[in-house]
Scaffold this motif. Structure first.
Motif, PDB file in Angstrom:
ATOM      1  N   ARG A 172       3.606   0.160   3.016  1.00 15.34           N
ATOM      2  CA  ARG A 172       3.993   0.715   4.308  1.00 15.34           C
ATOM      3  C   ARG A 172       3.200   0.060   5.429  1.00 15.34           C
ATOM      4  O   ARG A 172       2.155  -0.533   5.191  1.00 15.34           O
ATOM      5  CB  ARG A 172       3.794   2.225   4.296  1.00 15.34           C
ATOM      6  CG  ARG A 172       4.722   2.941   3.319  1.00 15.34           C
ATOM      7  CD  ARG A 172       4.465   4.430   3.237  1.00 15.34           C
ATOM      8  NE  ARG A 172       5.333   5.082   2.278  1.00 15.34           N
ATOM      9  CZ  ARG A 172       5.147   5.079   0.969  1.00 15.34           C
ATOM     10  NH1 ARG A 172       4.097   4.438   0.454  1.00 15.34           N
ATOM     11  NH2 ARG A 172       5.981   5.693   0.161  1.00 15.34           N
ATOM     12  N   SER A 173       3.691   0.230   6.640  1.00 14.87           N
ATOM     13  CA  SER A 173       3.048  -0.429   7.774  1.00 14.87           C
ATOM     14  C   SER A 173       1.602   0.019   7.952  1.00 14.87           C
ATOM     15  O   SER A 173       0.767  -0.749   8.444  1.00 14.87           O
ATOM     16  CB  SER A 173       3.841  -0.171   9.052  1.00 14.87           C
ATOM     17  OG  SER A 173       3.941   1.220   9.299  1.00 14.87           O
ATOM     18  N   GLY A 174       1.300   1.245   7.558  1.00 14.73           N
ATOM     19  CA  GLY A 174      -0.070   1.743   7.684  1.00 14.73           C
ATOM     20  C   GLY A 174      -1.005   1.243   6.604  1.00 14.73           C
ATOM     21  O   GLY A 174      -2.216   1.463   6.667  1.00 14.73           O
ATOM     22  N   GLY A 175      -0.436   0.553   5.601  1.00 11.42           N
ATOM     23  CA  GLY A 175      -1.262  -0.036   4.550  1.00 11.42           C
ATOM     24  C   GLY A 175      -1.200   0.672   3.212  1.00 11.42           C
ATOM     25  O   GLY A 175      -1.724   0.164   2.216  1.00 11.42           O
ATOM     26  N   SER A 176      -0.574   1.850   3.156  1.00 11.46           N
ATOM     27  CA  SER A 176      -0.484   2.541   1.869  1.00 11.46           C
ATOM     28  C   SER A 176       0.476   1.822   0.944  1.00 11.46           C
ATOM     29  O   SER A 176       1.423   1.164   1.398  1.00 11.46           O
ATOM     30  CB  SER A 176      -0.038   3.986   2.061  1.00 11.46           C
ATOM     31  OG  SER A 176       1.246   4.039   2.635  1.00 11.46           O
ATOM     32  N   THR A 177       0.223   1.931  -0.353  1.00  4.28           N
ATOM     33  CA  THR A 177       1.032   1.239  -1.350  1.00  4.28           C
ATOM     34  C   THR A 177       1.500   2.213  -2.419  1.00  4.28           C
ATOM     35  O   THR A 177       0.929   3.288  -2.605  1.00  4.28           O
ATOM     36  CB  THR A 177       0.238   0.110  -2.019  1.00  4.28           C
ATOM     37  OG1 THR A 177      -0.926   0.664  -2.644  1.00  4.28           O
ATOM     38  CG2 THR A 177      -0.184  -0.945  -1.008  1.00  4.28           C
ATOM     39  N   ASN A 178       2.551   1.832  -3.116  1.00  6.07           N
ATOM     40  CA  ASN A 178       3.020   2.594  -4.269  1.00  6.07           C
ATOM     41  C   ASN A 178       3.573   1.618  -5.293  1.00  6.07           C
ATOM     42  O   ASN A 178       4.054   0.535  -4.930  1.00  6.07           O
ATOM     43  CB  ASN A 178       4.058   3.637  -3.874  1.00  6.07           C
ATOM     44  CG  ASN A 178       5.306   3.039  -3.253  1.00  6.07           C
ATOM     45  OD1 ASN A 178       5.297   2.650  -2.095  1.00  6.07           O
ATOM     46  ND2 ASN A 178       6.382   2.964  -4.032  1.00  6.07           N
ATOM     47  N   TYR A 179       3.493   2.008  -6.555  1.00  2.00           N
ATOM     48  CA  TYR A 179       3.902   1.127  -7.647  1.00  2.00           C
ATOM     49  C   TYR A 179       4.723   1.895  -8.672  1.00  2.00           C
ATOM     50  O   TYR A 179       4.529   3.091  -8.882  1.00  2.00           O
ATOM     51  CB  TYR A 179       2.671   0.552  -8.346  1.00  2.00           C
ATOM     52  CG  TYR A 179       1.817  -0.321  -7.459  1.00  2.00           C
ATOM     53  CD1 TYR A 179       0.758   0.211  -6.734  1.00  2.00           C
ATOM     54  CD2 TYR A 179       2.083  -1.683  -7.345  1.00  2.00           C
ATOM     55  CE1 TYR A 179      -0.019  -0.586  -5.913  1.00  2.00           C
ATOM     56  CE2 TYR A 179       1.305  -2.495  -6.535  1.00  2.00           C
ATOM     57  CZ  TYR A 179       0.259  -1.933  -5.820  1.00  2.00           C
ATOM     58  OH  TYR A 179      -0.507  -2.733  -5.008  1.00  2.00           O
ATOM     59  N   ALA A 180       5.610   1.162  -9.334  1.00  2.00           N
ATOM     60  CA  ALA A 180       6.306   1.731 -10.484  1.00  2.00           C
ATOM     61  C   ALA A 180       5.277   1.967 -11.588  1.00  2.00           C
ATOM     62  O   ALA A 180       4.311   1.206 -11.728  1.00  2.00           O
ATOM     63  CB  ALA A 180       7.391   0.770 -10.964  1.00  2.00           C
ATOM     64  N   ASP A 181       5.502   3.016 -12.385  1.00  2.00           N
ATOM     65  CA  ASP A 181       4.556   3.332 -13.459  1.00  2.00           C
ATOM     66  C   ASP A 181       4.371   2.155 -14.418  1.00  2.00           C
ATOM     67  O   ASP A 181       3.290   1.941 -14.948  1.00  2.00           O
ATOM     68  CB  ASP A 181       5.039   4.558 -14.238  1.00  2.00           C
ATOM     69  CG  ASP A 181       4.910   5.848 -13.439  1.00  2.00           C
ATOM     70  OD1 ASP A 181       5.583   6.832 -13.787  1.00  2.00           O
ATOM     71  OD2 ASP A 181       4.142   5.859 -12.454  1.00  2.00           O
ATOM     72  N   SER A 182       5.434   1.400 -14.622  1.00  6.53           N
ATOM     73  CA  SER A 182       5.390   0.306 -15.597  1.00  6.53           C
ATOM     74  C   SER A 182       4.496  -0.848 -15.164  1.00  6.53           C
ATOM     75  O   SER A 182       4.142  -1.696 -15.994  1.00  6.53           O
ATOM     76  CB  SER A 182       6.804  -0.215 -15.862  1.00  6.53           C
ATOM     77  OG  SER A 182       7.394  -0.664 -14.648  1.00  6.53           O
TER      78      SER A 182
END
Length: 114
Positions: free
Chosen positions: A51-61
């Motif tokens: 995201r623009s604010g720097g937060s990230t997310n990932y698939a569990d795999s």
């Protein structure tokens, strides 16, 4: 807006690879950027998001193996693939989301041999 992915290829399992997504045609002020992948016969899935604010997310795999990052000076988003597995074989696509819509790159093929 144009997104161009690069860095894919035929690689061996267990090693590292870095994909790049270079954006052009607009200042680098996205709402979110994401790396997706699509394997033959499977649905497209989100691998990593930023995201623009720097937060990230990932698939569990891919948690703990892949890392998404950006270089604003180069208008580029990266996906670092560590500990590659044969099931990571897919076309990897970059997606950029702006207030008015989203854009896709053409994709880059990653093939992991065991």
């Amino acid at each position: 807006v144009q997104l161009v992915e690069s860095g894919g290829g035929l690689v061996q399992a267990g090693g590292s690879l870095r994909l790049s997504c270079a954006a052009s045609g607009i200042t680098f002020s996205f709402n979110a950027m994401g790396w997706y992948r699509q394997a033959p016969g499977k649905q497209r899935e989100l691998v990593a998001g930023l995201r623009s604010g720097g937060s990230t997310n990932y698939a569990d795999s891919v948690k703990g193996r892949f890392t998404i990052s950006r270089d604003n000076a180069k208008n580029t988003v990266y996906l670092q693939l560590n500990g590659r597995r044969p099931e990571d074989t897919a076309v990897y696509l970059c997606n950029a989301v702006f207030t008015w819509g989203d854009y896709w790159g053409q994709g880059t093929q990653v093939t992991v041999s065991s």
